[in-house]
Each structure stands twice: as structure tokens, then as C-alpha cells.
Design an enzyme around this catalytic site. Structure first.
Site, PDB file in Angstrom:
ATOM      1  N   CYS A 190      49.780  42.224  36.732  1.00  0.00           N
ATOM      2  CA  CYS A 190      48.507  41.570  37.025  1.00  0.00           C
ATOM      3  C   CYS A 190      48.788  40.343  37.887  1.00  0.00           C
ATOM      4  O   CYS A 190      49.893  39.814  37.895  1.00  0.00           O
ATOM      5  CB  CYS A 190      47.772  41.172  35.743  1.00  0.00           C
ATOM      6  SG  CYS A 190      48.625  39.953  34.744  1.00  0.00           S
TER       7      CYS A 190
ATOM      8  N   HIS B 198      32.223  29.590  39.740  1.00  0.00           N
ATOM      9  CA  HIS B 198      31.043  30.401  39.416  1.00  0.00           C
ATOM     10  C   HIS B 198      30.329  30.858  40.684  1.00  0.00           C
ATOM     11  O   HIS B 198      29.720  31.931  40.704  1.00  0.00           O
ATOM     12  CB  HIS B 198      30.088  29.596  38.533  1.00  0.00           C
ATOM     13  CG  HIS B 198      30.387  29.740  37.081  1.00  0.00           C
ATOM     14  ND1 HIS B 198      29.825  28.941  36.114  1.00  0.00           N
ATOM     15  CD2 HIS B 198      31.199  30.600  36.421  1.00  0.00           C
ATOM     16  CE1 HIS B 198      30.277  29.308  34.928  1.00  0.00           C
ATOM     17  NE2 HIS B 198      31.108  30.306  35.093  1.00  0.00           N
TER      18      HIS B 198
END
Length: 754
Positions: free
Chosen positions: A670, A359
Site C-alpha cells: 500500500c 476534505h
């Protein structure tokens, strides 16, 4: 057994040391004592390939840390050059003998040295000597080799801890957190570690539980205030981060777990530590790097709660911030640390722990703050030291030289100009100079990832990970809960394709409420195997996805880890059932396109057999590379050998592209390759026309594609496929990139040479 016990005693004694330097001295002392020799010495290779006497028990003290044996000279040089033990008597009479001034080694009449090897490179030598002219026995020599192997693990980064001038420049390597250049003064974030709390008894259980509930309420209020402090516009971009904290703080498992610990007789901090450790371990056990990174959020939250509790007990609070640009430095830099510094003053972030998926990194990306994660244990950093954060190259420079600082300031100015240029390209298509269009999609897994992707000009979502709702729930989330989340994602990307990967959990990513133990989870019960074996869960997820799409053509379903035809057949049976159920219920749904992630090598040769069951292919470059190379890129012992530009990886991607063209199946890619400029040029040359990547890297890759020529890229890819070594492939592509002269790449190349 005797050897093992001796080794254990030596290592345990050294483990008590408070620094690597003292640890090595203890190891040398322990070896001298246990082997009953008169001298034990450690020589380490320096930047000039000379051998420095780093530690010794028995040689002259004045020589330690100062004496140097020139490259390939002396008996120690013979050990290093030969990568083999040298065991002899009367060393002074040997032709290779090199006397070290001040060592007093003329008194020794036997010598045995063994090389220290780390990651294939010789980093030094371990030497024992006796006054008695007697060579080591075969058993003693074998024991010394064993010790040398263990010692190599300890001293691999000796130059990082070797005593140097505190203010001398130091370059630290880490993991990319957020791009950009940040220059400022060190501001140390207090290293509160809940995990170091010692168990203590609880004398007032009711009072402790009341204090715990009050603590939860206080921290929840503080998190709301921090979210507000970041500003309304920014908080929308990172709302998912704060939502995660709010959900964790509101989770009954956290509240009740601590209360149960208090009832069991533990005081509040030790009860909190037990619960946080439990949940952190669950996430750490997961193989998926994105989900494994969530353990950092759990630890952040635990440390936050502990720090707030400690402030309440001691009355300590935040100190006033110093002036000038600041770089936050610490083991873990939390959201609260970031929110406490005015945005205009926050120059960068340097974390000893953490990953690109934490985060902290997500928030730094959203706020545009340069960040480097995972620097490892770093000593000698002081409050106010000059520091430079290079988020592009994942490096940190402490006390940089004036010339280096000047170059980086110029690079930062170029970065600022580049941001303006890239912003102008936001709504422009990624079209090569010769007219070939490339679709650029964003990767996502958090609500916080959605807005940055759109702001960067993403044309859709190339990979949406659906695991998070399953990880933060106490039970499997309901269809309604999943529907609301998926609807938010599809609505955010209104009119654009959204590729949702079905639940990718299993033995490698165990759910807290569904633990699975396997000896080799990477090759175990995961991905589509797990979903098909738990078809009720998959049916619920499919119904939620189809309802969220509301009959639009946006939704595209991705199947992970497909390796067998039966897996596709069983999936389509479930998809047909879900469609039939919803139509019967009066829902507006339609069949979405279905594709597979090409990440298991076994899938490549079977693509032709699956043509009627799939609509597109998405190459998962991270897992495909790891499986092809049999290398775990998160394992520090082998990760230096991991490179997605390995010849075998490029060859297999070329096979997939050729198969896609023959079968008339669109092919996308990806993974980290999509953000690597050198890889992107080769992918363009191989025929890839859709890339999915992080929002932070999307503008740069768009610029690169618009500057490139697909014909030139094709010729470059053909050359690369003929090369045998990864380094040669990178040299080839780097030379081409320099010819394009991307404004960010050329300047970075100059700085790297300093």
C-alpha cells in the site's frame, strides 16, 4: 553577531514588501547600503540559461529587466559556471569581461560576484561593485556569500513573479487532488482568513456569547442544507465529510473555548481565531500526512464561521454566479463553495493550499471533479480568466494557447470515453494477459472513502486507518464508540477482507488531550511502540475490532512500525487476552489474521524469525521509501530527490517478496507506489499480487494490469534492478507503458510534450 544583525535588518526591511519583485529590490537596496558599495545587482538564469539583470541599485535603470548576458559569458557567467565567488579589481581588463549595454558599469573598478544556488542548481548571481579599485576583504566576501545563500531562497521561483503579460500562458505545478481534465473560467473564492483577524476588546460579553451560539446554530443549518443540495446519492458517498463538520460544530471544546475567550475580554472573531489556531496547530504538528491534512478542515471551518459572522455584520451575501463552466480558485476552496455551484457547471478546482488528503480533495474525488491542490502563492489570477485544470498531471494552465487547449479538449473527450470503458471493468478481475490474478484493495480512513472504493470495484480494504475517532474526541473513545464505527466499516465491505491498522499515533501525531513532545518524533514514540506502552488503549481497540467482526474471517489486523521481536510477542499476549475475555463474556469472536507493515528497514532482515507470529506482510511503501532514502517527501528542500523507484527501494521490496515466498506469507503493498503506473509494472514483475490504493486510481490500475503481461513485467523488473539511476528506471518503464498504449497514458504523454 554584527553579520547576523546586518542580515536581520536587510531581511526585515524586505519582508514588508507586498510582492516578490519589490522584495528583491529591497534586498538589493539593503545590501548596497549595508555593505557600503556603489552598486549591487541581481542576475537570474532564464529558460535559455542566459543571465537576466533582474534588479540593481547602481547600474543604469534602463538595463534592469531587459539586459541579458549570454550563457557562460562575462564575469557573471564565470561566477555561475564556476559556482565560486569572483573577487577582483579592474574588471574591464579581465578577458571574460562582457559589457552590458545601458548599464553604465564602465565607471566601476572593482567586482565581486557570488553564485545563487537552490536545490543544487545555480539560479543566478549576486554582484557588488565599487568605483574604488579595491577588492572585497575576506570578511566582506564571506558576508556576501551568506547573503547570496539567503537570497537564493527568495528568488528560486522568480519566473513566477517576474513581470509578464497578464494574459500570457502560465503553467503552475501542484499536488494531485482529483483526476481528470477541467476547462472553464476562473471563479475566485473569497479569501477569508480568520488567522489575520486582529485582537479587539469585547464590550458586551453576554451579547457576544449569545451571538456566538446563534452563529453556531446558523452554520450547522447551512451545512445540512449544503449536504442536501449535493443530492442524496452523492451525500452518502461524502457523508463522512459532513459528519466531521457537524461533529466539530457540536464539539463542546469549540463552543466553550470561544466563550472562555470572550469572558477573557476578546471579541467574538479574535476569540474564535484563538481556538481555531490552537486546534489547527495540534493537527499541523502531526507527522502522518493523512492526519496533518485535517488541520485544513479546522481552518475551513474557522473561515466559514468567520465569513458567516461577517455577512451578518455587513449584510453581504453571495453574488450571482456567472454562466458557463467554472473553475473554483482560491487559497482554500471549501465544501460550501463547491455546494454553491451546480454540478453541471463546476469544471474544476484549483487550490493554492491543501493536500491530496484534504476534505476538498476527498469531496472532489467523490464528485468526479478534477482538482489540483497546493499550488502555492499565485499572483495575477483574475476573475473570468481562462483556466485549465489537469488533475492527472497535477498542473494548472492559465490562459492556455489555442493549440494546447485543443489538445486538452481532445484529452478530455478521451477521458470521458475511458470512464465508460473502466466502468465496464468494475466487476471484472484484474488478471494479466498471461493469466496472473492481482487483488486490488482500497485505502480508507473516512466513512466518505468507503462507497467510492466499492463503486470502483475494490475487492476489500487494504488499509483502514483507525486514528480519526481518537482525533475528534475530547477523550479516548470508548469501546462502544469504536465498535460502532468498525462495525459500519466491516458491514460496508460485507464478505470482503478488511485490514484495520491498530492506533498509529504517538509523538509524531499527538492527541489534543495527550500531548507528547520529542526532539525527533519520526524516530520516536509512535505506532506499535505507543500502543504497547499504553496497553489499556490497545486492549480496548482490539476488543472493539473483534466484536465488530462478529466471528467472521473479514477482519485482519495490521501492526505499524514493527522493528523488534518483543513487540510481536507483547502484542500477541494482549490479543490472546482480548479473545479470552470476549469468549468468556459470551461474544462470538475468532482469532483474526495478523500482519505487519514492512516500513521500518530493520524488519526486513528479521522476517524469517517472525514466521510463527504473522500471517501476512503489507509493505508500507511511503514510510519504507522515506526511511531508506532518509528523505522527507513533505519537505520542499529535499522532496525533489524523493522517488519510490529509487534502486534501493526496489531492491528492498524484492527482498521482502522473496522472503514472503520462502516463508509462504502473502505480500501486499500500500502507498503511492500502488497508484503509479510505472511502479505497478515493476511491482507486478517483482511478484506483488495484492495492491491497496485510492478508489480514484483503482480503475486505471485495473486496466493497466489487464493490459500487461507478467512475464514481460518480470524481465523489465530484472533490468530495473540492474540500473543505477531512478531516471533510467523511469525511462525504461515509461517506454514499456507506451507500448501498451493505455488510452489515458498515451494521450497524456503527448500533452506533456507541448
Amino acid at each position: 553577531m554584527s553579520v547576523l544583525l546586518t542580515l536581520t535588518r536587510i531581511v526585515q526591511a524586505a519582508a514588508e514588501a507586498d510582492s516578490p519583485a519589490v522584495q528583491v529590490r529591497k534586498l538589493v537596496d539593503g545590501i548596497q547600503r549595508e555593505m557600503d558599495v556603489d552598486a549591487c545587482s541581481l542576475y537570474l538564469v532564464d529558460d535559455h540559461q542566459d543571465l537576466v539583470l533582474a534588479a540593481s541599485h547602481g547600474l543604469g535603470a534602463a538595463a534592469v529587466g531587459h539586459a541579458t548576458i549570454p550563457h557562460k559569458q562575462g564575469l557573471v557567467g564565470l561566477v555561475v559556471a564556476g559556482r565560486h565567488p569572483v573577487n577582483l579589481v579592474e574588471p574591464a581588463s579581465h578577458p571574460a569581461f562582457h559589457y552590458v549595454s545601458g548599464s553604465d558599469e564602465e565607471q566601476f573598478r572593482s567586482f565581486c560576484g557570488v553564485p545563487l544556488i537552490r536545490a543544487g542548481a545555480v539560479i543566478g548571481a549576486l554582484v557588488v561593485q565599487r568605483r574604488e579599485p579595491r577588492p572585497l576583504s575576506a570578511e566582506e566576501e564571506a558576508f556576501l556569500v551568506t547573503l547570496g545563500t539567503q537570497l537564493a531562497l527568495v528568488v528560486a521561483n522568480w519566473q513566477d513573479w517576474h513581470e509578464t503579460d497578464k494574459y500570457a500562458p502560465r503553467v503552475l505545478r501542484g499536488i494531485r487532488g482529483s483526476p481528470g481534465i477541467g476547462i472553464g473560467s476562473v471563479f475566485l473564492c473569497e479569501d477569508l482568513d480568520l488567522f489575520s483577524v486582529v485582537d479587539a476588546p469585547c464590550r458586551d460579553r453576554d451579547g457576544a456569547k449569545a451571538q456566538w451560539r446563534e452563529l453556531l446554530s446558523r452554520v450547522q443549518s447551512e451545512v445540512r442544507e449544503e449536504q442536501s443540495a449535493l443530492g442524496d446519492s452523492l451525500s452518502r458517498e461524502v457523508a463522512g465529510i459532513f459528519d466531521a463538520y457537524h461533529m466539530l460544530l457540536s464539539d463542546p471544546a469549540l463552543r466553550l473555548g470561544v466563550e472562555q475567550g470572550i469572558d477573557a475580554g476578546h471579541d467574538l472573531p479574535s476569540a474564535l481565531r484563538g481556538v481555531i489556531q490552537h486546534f489547527a496547530k495540534l493537527f499541523m504538528a502531526m507527522e502522518d500526512p493523512y492526519l496533518r491534512a485535517r488541520h485544513e478542515d479546522i481552518r475551513h471551518l474557522g473561515n466559514r464561521l468567520y465569513g458567516t459572522w461577517r455577512e451578518g455584520m455587513t449584510g453581504s451575501g453571495d453574488e450571482n454566479l456567472p454562466g458557463g463552466p467554472l473553475v473554483l480558485v482560491g487559497a482554500q476552496v471549501s465544501v460550501s463553495h463547491i455546494a454553491a455551484v451546480p454540478r453541471e457547471q463546476l469544471a474544476g478546482i484549483a487550490c493554492f493550499q491543501g493536500s491530496t488528503l484534504s476534505h476538498t480533495a476527498v469531496l472532489a474525488n467523490a464528485l468526479g471533479i478534477p482538482a489540483v491542490m497546493g499550488l502555492g502563492e499565485v499572483r495575477g489570477i483574475g476573475e473570468g480568466d481562462n483556466i485549465l485544470v489537469d488533475g492527472n498531471q497535477a498542473s494548472v494552465i492559465l490562459n492556455p494557447e489555442p493549440a494546447v487547449l485543443a489538445e486538452y479538449r481532445e484529452l478530455a473527450r478521451s477521458e470521458q470515453q475511458l470512464r465508460g470503458l473502466l466502468q465496464e471493468l468494475r466487476d471484472q478481475p484484474a488478471i494479466t494477459r498471461d493469466g496472473h490474478r492481482v487483488n486490488l484493495y482500497a485505502n480508507s480512513g473516512l466513512i466518505a472513502d468507503l462507497s467510492p472504493g466499492l463503486a470502483a470495484g475494490a475487492e476489500g480494504l487494504g488499509l483502514y486507518r483507525t486514528e480519526i475517532p481518537f482525533m475528534i474526541s475530547e477523550t479516548f473513545p470508548s469501546e462502544e464508540e469504536q465498535y460502532r464505527l468498525y462495525r459500519d466499516v466491516i458491514t460496508a465491505y460485507r464478505g470482503k477482507p478488511v485490514h484495520m491498522r491498530i492506533l498509529d499515533v504517538g509523538a509524531d501525531k499527538p492527541l489534543p488531550y495527550f500531548p507528547v513532545q520529542e526532539p525527533n518524533p519520526v524516530l520516536g514514540w509512535r505506532g506499535i511502540r505507543f500502543c504497547l506502552d499504553n496497553s489499556a488503549l490497545l486492549m480496548t481497540q482490539l476488543r472493539a475490532m473483534l466484536r465488530a467482526a462478529q466471528g467472521s474471517q473479514q477482519l485482519r489486523i495490521l501492526l505499524p512500525m514493527v522493528s523488534a521481536s518483543s513487540e510481536l510477542e507483547r502484542f500477541h499476549v494482549l490479543l490472546n487476552d482480548a479473545l479470552a475475555q470476549l469468549l468468556e463474556e459470551g461474544q462470538t469472536v475468532c482469532r483474526p489474521e495478523v500482519g505487519i507493515m514492512v516500513e521500518v528497514p530493520a524488519a526486513i532482515s528479521q522476517l524469517g524469525k517472525w514466521r510463527d507470529e504473522i500471517d501476512f506482510l503489507s509493505i508500507g511503501s511511503n514510510d519504507l521509501s522515506q526511511y531508506l532514502l532518509a528523505l522527507d517527501r513533505n519537505n520542499p528542500r529535499v522532496s525533489p530527490s524523493y522517488d519510490h523507484l529509487h534502486p534501493s527501494v526496489l531492491s528492498e521490496i524484492a527482498r521482502v517478496v522473496e522472503a514472503g515466498a520462502a516463508l509462504k506469507l502473502p505480500v501486499s503493498l500500500c502507498g503511492e507506489m500502488s497508484s503509479d503506473p510505472e511502479a505497478v509494472i515493476l511491482l507486478l514483475g517483482l511478484g506483488i499480487r495484492t495492491l491497496s490504493l485510492s478508489a480514484a486510481q483503482l480503475p486505471r490500475i485495473k486496466w493497466l494490469i489487464r493490459a500487461a503481461d507478467s512475464g514481460e513485467a518480470a524481465r523489465l523488473a530484472a533490468q530495473a534492478l540492474q540500473l543505477r539511476e531512478t531516471n533510467a528506471i523511469r525511462e525504461l518503464t515509461e517506454s514499456y507503458l507506451q507500448s501498451l498504449a493505455p488510452p489515458w497514458l498515451s494521450k497524456q504523454h503527448e500533452v506533456k510534450q507541448l
